[in-house]
Design a protein around this motif. Sequence first.
Motif, PDB file in Angstrom:
ATOM      1  N   ILE A 102       3.190 -10.493  -5.623  1.00 16.31           N
ATOM      2  CA  ILE A 102       3.812 -11.097  -6.800  1.00 16.31           C
ATOM      3  C   ILE A 102       3.765 -10.087  -7.932  1.00 16.31           C
ATOM      4  O   ILE A 102       2.696  -9.571  -8.261  1.00 16.31           O
ATOM      5  CB  ILE A 102       3.074 -12.392  -7.215  1.00 16.31           C
ATOM      6  CG1 ILE A 102       3.135 -13.441  -6.093  1.00 16.31           C
ATOM      7  CG2 ILE A 102       3.689 -12.986  -8.476  1.00 16.31           C
ATOM      8  CD1 ILE A 102       1.987 -13.392  -5.172  1.00 16.31           C
ATOM      9  N   VAL A 103       4.923  -9.806  -8.508  1.00 13.62           N
ATOM     10  CA  VAL A 103       5.007  -8.887  -9.645  1.00 13.62           C
ATOM     11  C   VAL A 103       5.572  -9.660 -10.829  1.00 13.62           C
ATOM     12  O   VAL A 103       6.642 -10.268 -10.723  1.00 13.62           O
ATOM     13  CB  VAL A 103       5.893  -7.661  -9.330  1.00 13.62           C
ATOM     14  CG1 VAL A 103       6.025  -6.771 -10.560  1.00 13.62           C
ATOM     15  CG2 VAL A 103       5.341  -6.880  -8.149  1.00 13.62           C
ATOM     16  N   ILE A 104       4.832  -9.647 -11.929  1.00 11.43           N
ATOM     17  CA  ILE A 104       5.286 -10.257 -13.167  1.00 11.43           C
ATOM     18  C   ILE A 104       5.282  -9.134 -14.205  1.00 11.43           C
ATOM     19  O   ILE A 104       4.214  -8.714 -14.662  1.00 11.43           O
ATOM     20  CB  ILE A 104       4.376 -11.428 -13.597  1.00 11.43           C
ATOM     21  CG1 ILE A 104       4.233 -12.423 -12.451  1.00 11.43           C
ATOM     22  CG2 ILE A 104       4.936 -12.095 -14.855  1.00 11.43           C
ATOM     23  CD1 ILE A 104       3.189 -13.499 -12.682  1.00 11.43           C
ATOM     24  N   PRO A 105       6.476  -8.609 -14.536  1.00 11.23           N
ATOM     25  CA  PRO A 105       6.538  -7.488 -15.474  1.00 11.23           C
ATOM     26  C   PRO A 105       5.747  -7.775 -16.752  1.00 11.23           C
ATOM     27  O   PRO A 105       5.778  -8.879 -17.277  1.00 11.23           O
ATOM     28  CB  PRO A 105       8.039  -7.352 -15.752  1.00 11.23           C
ATOM     29  CG  PRO A 105       8.681  -7.861 -14.499  1.00 11.23           C
ATOM     30  CD  PRO A 105       7.807  -9.004 -14.063  1.00 11.23           C
ATOM     31  N   GLU A 106       5.034  -6.768 -17.211  1.00 11.34           N
ATOM     32  CA  GLU A 106       4.194  -6.810 -18.411  1.00 11.34           C
ATOM     33  C   GLU A 106       2.948  -7.673 -18.268  1.00 11.34           C
ATOM     34  O   GLU A 106       2.174  -7.799 -19.204  1.00 11.34           O
ATOM     35  CB  GLU A 106       5.008  -7.215 -19.648  1.00 11.34           C
ATOM     36  CG  GLU A 106       6.136  -6.236 -19.936  1.00 11.34           C
ATOM     37  CD  GLU A 106       6.956  -6.595 -21.149  1.00 11.34           C
ATOM     38  OE1 GLU A 106       6.452  -7.324 -22.017  1.00 11.34           O
ATOM     39  OE2 GLU A 106       8.087  -6.128 -21.240  1.00 11.34           O
ATOM     40  N   ILE A 107       2.743  -8.276 -17.089  1.00 11.40           N
ATOM     41  CA  ILE A 107       1.514  -9.035 -16.851  1.00 11.40           C
ATOM     42  C   ILE A 107       0.727  -8.427 -15.715  1.00 11.40           C
ATOM     43  O   ILE A 107      -0.455  -8.179 -15.845  1.00 11.40           O
ATOM     44  CB  ILE A 107       1.811 -10.531 -16.599  1.00 11.40           C
ATOM     45  CG1 ILE A 107       2.388 -11.129 -17.879  1.00 11.40           C
ATOM     46  CG2 ILE A 107       0.557 -11.261 -16.125  1.00 11.40           C
ATOM     47  CD1 ILE A 107       2.577 -12.586 -17.919  1.00 11.40           C
ATOM     48  N   GLY A 108       1.371  -8.160 -14.585  1.00  5.45           N
ATOM     49  CA  GLY A 108       0.643  -7.516 -13.514  1.00  5.45           C
ATOM     50  C   GLY A 108       1.251  -7.679 -12.145  1.00  5.45           C
ATOM     51  O   GLY A 108       2.276  -8.334 -11.964  1.00  5.45           O
TER      52      GLY A 108
END
Length: 77
Positions: A65-71
């Motif tokens: 899981i990639v959440i830009p600007e979170i991780g």
Amino acid sequence: MEKSENVETTITIDTETITLGQFLKLADIIQSGGMAKWFLSEHDVFINGEQDQRRGRKLKPEDKIVIPEIGTFIIAR
């Protein structure tokens, strides 16, 4: 909550699957399950390279899981 996108955080589950909404709470991205719908409407979420905003989406071990600007997160069992 700020996390580095370059570091993969492992989230361990003790069931075969977990929903995207449950994952967000388990990973301390949101405070309560009720925030999942709002969070997903405000942030892009990529699961194994595909964008998906469904809080009921089933995640399983080895999903990324990639959440830009979170991780970046990996599901493990």
